[in-house]
Write a protein that holds these residues in place. Structure first.
Motif, PDB file in Angstrom:
ATOM      1  N   TYR A   1      43.965 -42.063 -17.062  1.00 27.71           N
ATOM      2  CA  TYR A   1      42.859 -42.906 -16.607  1.00 27.71           C
ATOM      3  C   TYR A   1      43.435 -44.092 -15.859  1.00 27.71           C
ATOM      4  O   TYR A   1      44.609 -44.426 -15.998  1.00 27.71           O
ATOM      5  CB  TYR A   1      41.976 -43.355 -17.776  1.00 27.71           C
ATOM      6  CG  TYR A   1      42.653 -44.291 -18.756  1.00 27.71           C
ATOM      7  CD1 TYR A   1      42.467 -45.671 -18.664  1.00 27.71           C
ATOM      8  CD2 TYR A   1      43.462 -43.800 -19.775  1.00 27.71           C
ATOM      9  CE1 TYR A   1      43.067 -46.535 -19.555  1.00 27.71           C
ATOM     10  CE2 TYR A   1      44.064 -44.660 -20.671  1.00 27.71           C
ATOM     11  CZ  TYR A   1      43.871 -46.020 -20.560  1.00 27.71           C
ATOM     12  OH  TYR A   1      44.471 -46.868 -21.440  1.00 27.71           O
ATOM     13  N   GLU A   2      42.589 -44.710 -15.047  1.00 23.81           N
ATOM     14  CA  GLU A   2      43.035 -45.852 -14.265  1.00 23.81           C
ATOM     15  C   GLU A   2      42.404 -47.121 -14.827  1.00 23.81           C
ATOM     16  O   GLU A   2      41.212 -47.183 -15.086  1.00 23.81           O
ATOM     17  CB  GLU A   2      42.641 -45.682 -12.802  1.00 23.81           C
ATOM     18  CG  GLU A   2      43.326 -46.659 -11.899  1.00 23.81           C
ATOM     19  CD  GLU A   2      43.142 -46.329 -10.431  1.00 23.81           C
ATOM     20  OE1 GLU A   2      43.309 -47.245  -9.621  1.00 23.81           O
ATOM     21  OE2 GLU A   2      42.835 -45.170 -10.103  1.00 23.81           O
ATOM     22  N   LYS A   3      43.247 -48.139 -15.044  1.00 26.90           N
ATOM     23  CA  LYS A   3      42.772 -49.426 -15.560  1.00 26.90           C
ATOM     24  C   LYS A   3      43.518 -50.523 -14.810  1.00 26.90           C
ATOM     25  O   LYS A   3      44.750 -50.551 -14.811  1.00 26.90           O
ATOM     26  CB  LYS A   3      43.054 -49.529 -17.060  1.00 26.90           C
ATOM     27  CG  LYS A   3      42.559 -50.816 -17.682  1.00 26.90           C
ATOM     28  CD  LYS A   3      42.825 -50.820 -19.174  1.00 26.90           C
ATOM     29  CE  LYS A   3      42.322 -52.100 -19.806  1.00 26.90           C
ATOM     30  NZ  LYS A   3      42.612 -52.106 -21.245  1.00 26.90           N
ATOM     31  N   ASN A   4      42.757 -51.391 -14.159  1.00 29.56           N
ATOM     32  CA  ASN A   4      43.332 -52.500 -13.380  1.00 29.56           C
ATOM     33  C   ASN A   4      44.346 -52.001 -12.351  1.00 29.56           C
ATOM     34  O   ASN A   4      45.403 -52.594 -12.168  1.00 29.56           O
ATOM     35  CB  ASN A   4      43.989 -53.532 -14.302  1.00 29.56           C
ATOM     36  CG  ASN A   4      43.014 -54.148 -15.268  1.00 29.56           C
ATOM     37  OD1 ASN A   4      41.833 -54.302 -14.955  1.00 29.56           O
ATOM     38  ND2 ASN A   4      43.478 -54.489 -16.449  1.00 29.56           N
TER      39      ASN A   4
END
Length: 117
Positions: free
Chosen positions: A81-84
């Motif tokens: 997943y992508e975060k920041n």
């Protein structure tokens, strides 16, 4: 009529909200080569970096990578997943020792046959 308790304005009150809590330090995203090697196009199985150790994209944010854990190489099949702006490994996935990976590959024709492919 029920009696109501007065709230103390003391800083030791445990039921005051998040206002009295210390702010957590903000983590700065690390610039890693792993992020640069990630293929987010979802264009089938690919390894855009040309690295023989992966990562290989199955689809979108599902990847196969070779990781090392406690000195042992493992095949990691995981959802990311992508975060920041940083691509991070999720909880959904499995890590296999090399002998387990080889056994899975041996079983692949039988699984394909059961799928009708």
């Amino acid at each position: 009529m029920p009696k109501t308790k007065k709230r103390s304005s003391s800083s030791t009150s445990s039921d005051s909200g998040p206002d009295d809590r210390n702010a957590l330090p903000v983590k700065k995203p690390k610039a890693t080569a792993e992020k640069a090697n990630t293929d987010k196009t979802g264009s089938g199985t690919s390894n855009s970096s040309g690295n023989p150790n992966g990562p290989w994209t199955i689809e979108k944010m599902r990847q196969v990578r070779i990781n090392e854990f406690k000195g042992h190489k493992m095949v990691d099949i995981r959802e990311f997943y992508e975060k920041n702006g940083e691509v991070l490994p999720g909880k959904k996935g499995i890590s296999l020792f090399p002998h387990q990976w080889k056994k899975l590959l041996e079983l692949a024709p039988e699984v394909n046959k059961a799928l009708g492919e």
